[in-house]
Design an enzyme around this catalytic site. Structure first.
Site, short mmCIF file in Angstrom:
data_model
loop_
_atom_site.label_atom_id
_atom_site.label_comp_id
_atom_site.label_asym_id
_atom_site.label_seq_id
_atom_site.Cartn_x
_atom_site.Cartn_y
_atom_site.Cartn_z
N CYS A 43 0.82 -1.21 0.00
CA CYS A 43 0.00 0.00 0.00
C CYS A 43 0.86 1.26 0.00
O CYS A 43 0.67 2.15 -0.82
CB CYS A 43 -0.93 -0.02 1.22
SG CYS A 43 -1.99 1.43 1.28
N CYS A 48 -1.62 1.76 -2.97
CA CYS A 48 -2.57 2.86 -2.75
C CYS A 48 -1.94 4.25 -2.75
O CYS A 48 -2.44 5.16 -3.42
CB CYS A 48 -3.29 2.71 -1.41
SG CYS A 48 -3.31 1.08 -0.69
N LYS A 51 -0.02 5.39 -5.96
CA LYS A 51 -1.06 5.41 -6.99
C LYS A 51 -1.90 6.68 -6.87
O LYS A 51 -2.11 7.39 -7.84
CB LYS A 51 -1.91 4.15 -6.82
CG LYS A 51 -3.02 3.92 -7.79
CD LYS A 51 -4.38 4.40 -7.39
CE LYS A 51 -4.93 4.03 -6.06
NZ LYS A 51 -5.66 2.81 -5.98
N TYR A 179 -9.50 -3.01 -11.01
CA TYR A 179 -9.35 -1.59 -10.67
C TYR A 179 -7.94 -1.08 -10.93
O TYR A 179 -7.75 0.08 -11.30
CB TYR A 179 -9.81 -1.32 -9.23
CG TYR A 179 -8.85 -1.73 -8.14
CD1 TYR A 179 -7.96 -0.81 -7.60
CD2 TYR A 179 -8.84 -3.02 -7.62
CE1 TYR A 179 -7.08 -1.17 -6.58
CE2 TYR A 179 -7.98 -3.40 -6.62
CZ TYR A 179 -7.09 -2.47 -6.10
OH TYR A 179 -6.22 -2.84 -5.11
N GLU A 183 -7.26 2.11 -13.20
CA GLU A 183 -6.66 3.31 -12.60
C GLU A 183 -5.41 3.74 -13.37
O GLU A 183 -5.22 4.93 -13.64
CB GLU A 183 -6.32 3.04 -11.13
CG GLU A 183 -7.57 2.94 -10.27
CD GLU A 183 -7.30 2.57 -8.82
OE1 GLU A 183 -8.16 2.82 -7.97
OE2 GLU A 183 -6.23 2.00 -8.52
N HIS A 437 -26.76 21.94 0.36
CA HIS A 437 -26.84 22.56 -0.96
C HIS A 437 -25.89 23.73 -1.08
O HIS A 437 -25.75 24.49 -0.14
CB HIS A 437 -28.28 23.05 -1.18
CG HIS A 437 -28.51 23.62 -2.53
ND1 HIS A 437 -28.61 22.81 -3.66
CD2 HIS A 437 -28.63 24.90 -2.96
CE1 HIS A 437 -28.81 23.59 -4.72
NE2 HIS A 437 -28.81 24.86 -4.33
N GLU A 442 -25.90 15.79 -2.24
CA GLU A 442 -27.31 16.02 -1.88
C GLU A 442 -28.25 15.21 -2.77
O GLU A 442 -29.38 14.92 -2.40
CB GLU A 442 -27.67 17.51 -1.93
CG GLU A 442 -27.69 18.11 -3.31
CD GLU A 442 -28.11 19.59 -3.31
OE1 GLU A 442 -29.12 19.91 -2.68
OE2 GLU A 442 -27.41 20.41 -3.95
P1 FAD Z 1 1.32 -6.07 1.89
O1 FAD Z 1 1.01 -4.65 2.14
O2 FAD Z 1 1.52 -6.52 0.49
O3 FAD Z 1 2.60 -6.39 2.75
C1 FAD Z 1 3.26 -7.61 2.68
C2 FAD Z 1 4.72 -7.37 2.94
O4 FAD Z 1 5.36 -8.61 3.17
C3 FAD Z 1 5.45 -6.74 1.75
O5 FAD Z 1 6.09 -5.56 2.18
C4 FAD Z 1 6.46 -7.79 1.32
O6 FAD Z 1 7.68 -7.24 0.87
C5 FAD Z 1 6.65 -8.58 2.58
N1 FAD Z 1 7.06 -9.98 2.41
C6 FAD Z 1 6.53 -10.90 1.57
N2 FAD Z 1 7.09 -12.09 1.77
C7 FAD Z 1 8.00 -11.92 2.78
C8 FAD Z 1 8.89 -12.80 3.44
N3 FAD Z 1 8.94 -14.11 3.15
N4 FAD Z 1 9.69 -12.29 4.40
C9 FAD Z 1 9.64 -10.97 4.73
N5 FAD Z 1 8.81 -10.10 4.13
C10 FAD Z 1 7.98 -10.58 3.18
N6 FAD Z 1 -5.98 -1.09 -1.37
C11 FAD Z 1 -6.83 -0.14 -0.95
O7 FAD Z 1 -7.48 -0.33 0.09
N7 FAD Z 1 -7.01 1.02 -1.65
C12 FAD Z 1 -6.31 1.28 -2.78
O8 FAD Z 1 -6.49 2.34 -3.39
C13 FAD Z 1 -5.39 0.31 -3.24
N8 FAD Z 1 -4.66 0.54 -4.35
C14 FAD Z 1 -3.75 -0.39 -4.76
C15 FAD Z 1 -3.00 -0.12 -5.90
C16 FAD Z 1 -2.08 -1.04 -6.33
C17 FAD Z 1 -1.27 -0.73 -7.58
C18 FAD Z 1 -1.88 -2.25 -5.62
C19 FAD Z 1 -0.87 -3.26 -6.09
C20 FAD Z 1 -2.61 -2.53 -4.49
C21 FAD Z 1 -3.55 -1.60 -4.04
N9 FAD Z 1 -4.34 -1.83 -2.91
C22 FAD Z 1 -5.24 -0.89 -2.49
C23 FAD Z 1 -4.27 -3.12 -2.17
C24 FAD Z 1 -3.41 -2.99 -0.91
O9 FAD Z 1 -2.15 -2.48 -1.25
C25 FAD Z 1 -3.29 -4.34 -0.23
O10 FAD Z 1 -4.57 -4.86 -0.01
C26 FAD Z 1 -2.57 -4.23 1.12
O11 FAD Z 1 -1.30 -3.69 0.96
C27 FAD Z 1 -2.48 -5.61 1.76
O12 FAD Z 1 -1.75 -5.54 2.95
P2 FAD Z 1 -0.97 -6.82 3.49
O13 FAD Z 1 -0.45 -6.46 4.83
O14 FAD Z 1 -1.81 -8.02 3.37
O15 FAD Z 1 0.23 -7.04 2.47
#
Ligand code: FAD
Length: 455
Positions: A43, A48, A51, A179, A183, A437, A442
């Site tokens: 994110c 997010c 983006k 999406y 986007e 308004h 609204e």
């Molecule tokens: P992540 O945020 O993906 O975090 C997982 C982390 O684990 C990463 O940093 C990764 O490097 C790390 N990792 C993976 N494997 C290992 C390992 N073995 N050891 C150590 N570290 C590891 N959501 C919204 O709500 N609104 C939006 O507008 C939106 N826009 C988006 C736009 C794009 C282009 C993308 C790709 C996603 C978007 N999302 C949006 C979705 C949102 O980013 C994810 O739903 C959210 O980040 C999920 O959080 P998470 O903690 O599950 O995983």
């Protein structure tokens, strides 16, 4: 009793993992978190946040154009992509530092390393260090899906690289109908690229209300995006301008860049799950119950890696609920319903609740209220784009089942409507609410006529 190195080891420093680590540490747990790339996760680093910054940048085109209708003289604006990327990177670095600081100031040990499972109560870091923990939380998120059946797929970029292109591509073909594809199509078009979007289905944004899907496609078409529907990429090869894309239909598209936004897959590959017996689903997602528990006691998973609803606020809520349940002594279930979502195209979509088709299937009798109007600002601006607003109410109780908006500030409007809907608001409650308004929102409290499909 076994002595563990930590009470909790979190794999993945993204939205879900960071929240869980911080809250668990706040309850007094000894916590470590490993992140293999950058703290903040998808994110903050490549989702997010960057983006939305690019979305803002792309919308200045409208502002410059519209200003003329309001008496401003605007010299021909120019756009500097490297300057935008540099500013965006600076902001992301600032946020990343804040995430790290929030962890350390809560007493969480941060490890800049990949971590993989090495048995049901231990993990192994990249340097070979083995760490034991009473509880392990898998919060590894997801990654862009790569379609290896496409010949020359390595010529394409994903959203990860789109944030770091050295120059703004003069033309780009984006594959996907979700999406993220939409986007980026809107961002690049707004910034001045020639954009084509190819999608295998007949309509983009599967799962959204059909009026949103139709209207946003039309709006982006008018803004210059070419839609190639019911077709797929067969192969990519180097072309005269960059990449030549051969389609299943037989035609070809020449563009400087090709971006695949065809879905995301849970990050479970090579995670050592086989050493634990944790069950996965067919997409490689980790199976969990409503408390984010896997089938193995002491191992939990939250966020995109569980492939429930892949949005940041959901991952955060799941991470928080996990920490409350396991370390705070108050079991919290996360309910995955009435989750508002947005598509930050221009115009943007905000949506919560059921699309009309689903509401009809699940509730039988429904009432649909719908309006399309030209927002006030567009009149002097000479812009013909229309806003669409739609409410779907249960035919028997009047309870609002769906609220769908396409137009400026749709996301902001729908976030507020979601509160009312969670409280069980009915159409009568919307009607009884005084209008503000002049505003676009609204319209949601002044929708009087039921919409009936033309026969
Ligand atoms: P992540 O945020 O993906 O975090 C997982 C982390 O684990 C990463 O940093 C990764 O490097 C790390 N990792 C993976 N494997 C290992 C390992 N073995 N050891 C150590 N570290 C590891 N959501 C919204 O709500 N609104 C939006 O507008 C939106 N826009 C988006 C736009 C794009 C282009 C993308 C790709 C996603 C978007 N999302 C949006 C979705 C949102 O980013 C994810 O739903 C959210 O980040 C999920 O959080 P998470 O903690 O599950 O995983």
């Amino acid at each position: 009793m076994t002595a563990f190195d930590y009470d909790l080891f979190v794999i993945g420093g993204g939205s879900g993992g960071v929240r869980a680590a911080r809250v668990a540490a706040g309850y007094g747990a000894k916590v470590a978190i490993a992140e293999e790339y950058r703290f903040g996760g998808t994110c903050v680093i490549r989702g997010c946040v960057p983006k939305k910054l690019l979305v803002y940048a792309s919308r200045f085109r409208d502002d410059f154009e519209d200003a003329r209708g309001f008496g401003w003289t605007v010299p021909e604006p120019t756009f500097d992509w490297p300057a935008l990327i540099e500013a965006k990177d600076k902001e992301i670095a600032r946020l990343e530092a804040l995430y790290r600081q929030a962890l350390t100031s809560n007493g969480v040990t941060t490890l800049a390393s990949r971590a993989v499972l090495d048995g049901p109560d231990s993990v192994r870091l990249s340097d070979g260090t083995r760490i034991t923990a009473r509880n392990i939380l898998i919060a590894t998120g997801g990654s862009p899906q790569i379609d290896r059946t496409i010949g020359g797929h390595t010529l394409a970029i994903s959203s990860n690289e789109a944030f770091h292109l050295p120059v703004l591509p003069k033309s780009i073909l984006i594959a996907g109908g979700g999406y993220i594809a939409m986007e980026f199509a809107s961002i690049f078009a707004g910034l001045g690229s020639k954009v084509s979007l190819i999608y295998r289905g007949e309509k983009v944004l599967r799962g959204f209300d059909d009026d949103l899907r139709d209207d946003v496609t039309l709006a982006l078409e008018k803004r210059g995006v070419e839609f190639i529907l019911s077709d797929r990429i067969a192969a990519l090869e180097r072309g005269d301008t960059g990449v030549r894309t051969r389609l299943h239909s037989g035609s070809t598209v020449e563009s400087v860049q090709v971006m695949l936004a065809i879905g995301r897959i849970p990050n479970t590959n090579g995670l050592g799950l086989e050493t634990t017996g944790v069950e996965m689903g067919e997409r490689g997602q980790i199976k969990v119950d409503e408390f984010s528990r896997t089938n193995v006691p002491g191992i939990f998973a939250v966020g995109d890696v569980t492939d429930r609803v892949n949005l940041t606020p959901v991952a955060i809520r799941e991470g928080h609920a996990f920490a409350d349940s396991v370390f705070g002594g108050k079991p919290v279930r996360v309910h995955h319903y009435l989750i508002p979502s947005a598509v930050f195209t221009t115009p943007e979509i905000g949506s919560v609740g059921l699309p009309e088709v689903t509401a009809r299937e699940t509730h039988g009798s429904i009432d649909v209220y719908k309006t399309r109007f030209r927002p006030m600002r567009n009149v002097l601006a000479g812009r013909h784009e229309r806003t669409m607003m739609k409410l779907i109410a249960d035919g028997a109780t009047g309870r609002i089942l769906g609220c769908h908006v396409l137009g400026p500030d749709a996301a902001e409007i729908v976030q507020m409507a979601a509160i009312a809907m969670r409280m069980g608001a009915t159409k009568a409650d919307f009607d009884a609410t005084m209008a503000l308004h002049p505003s676009a929102a609204e319209e949601l409290v002044t929708l009087r006529d039921k919409w009936t499909a033309p026969v």
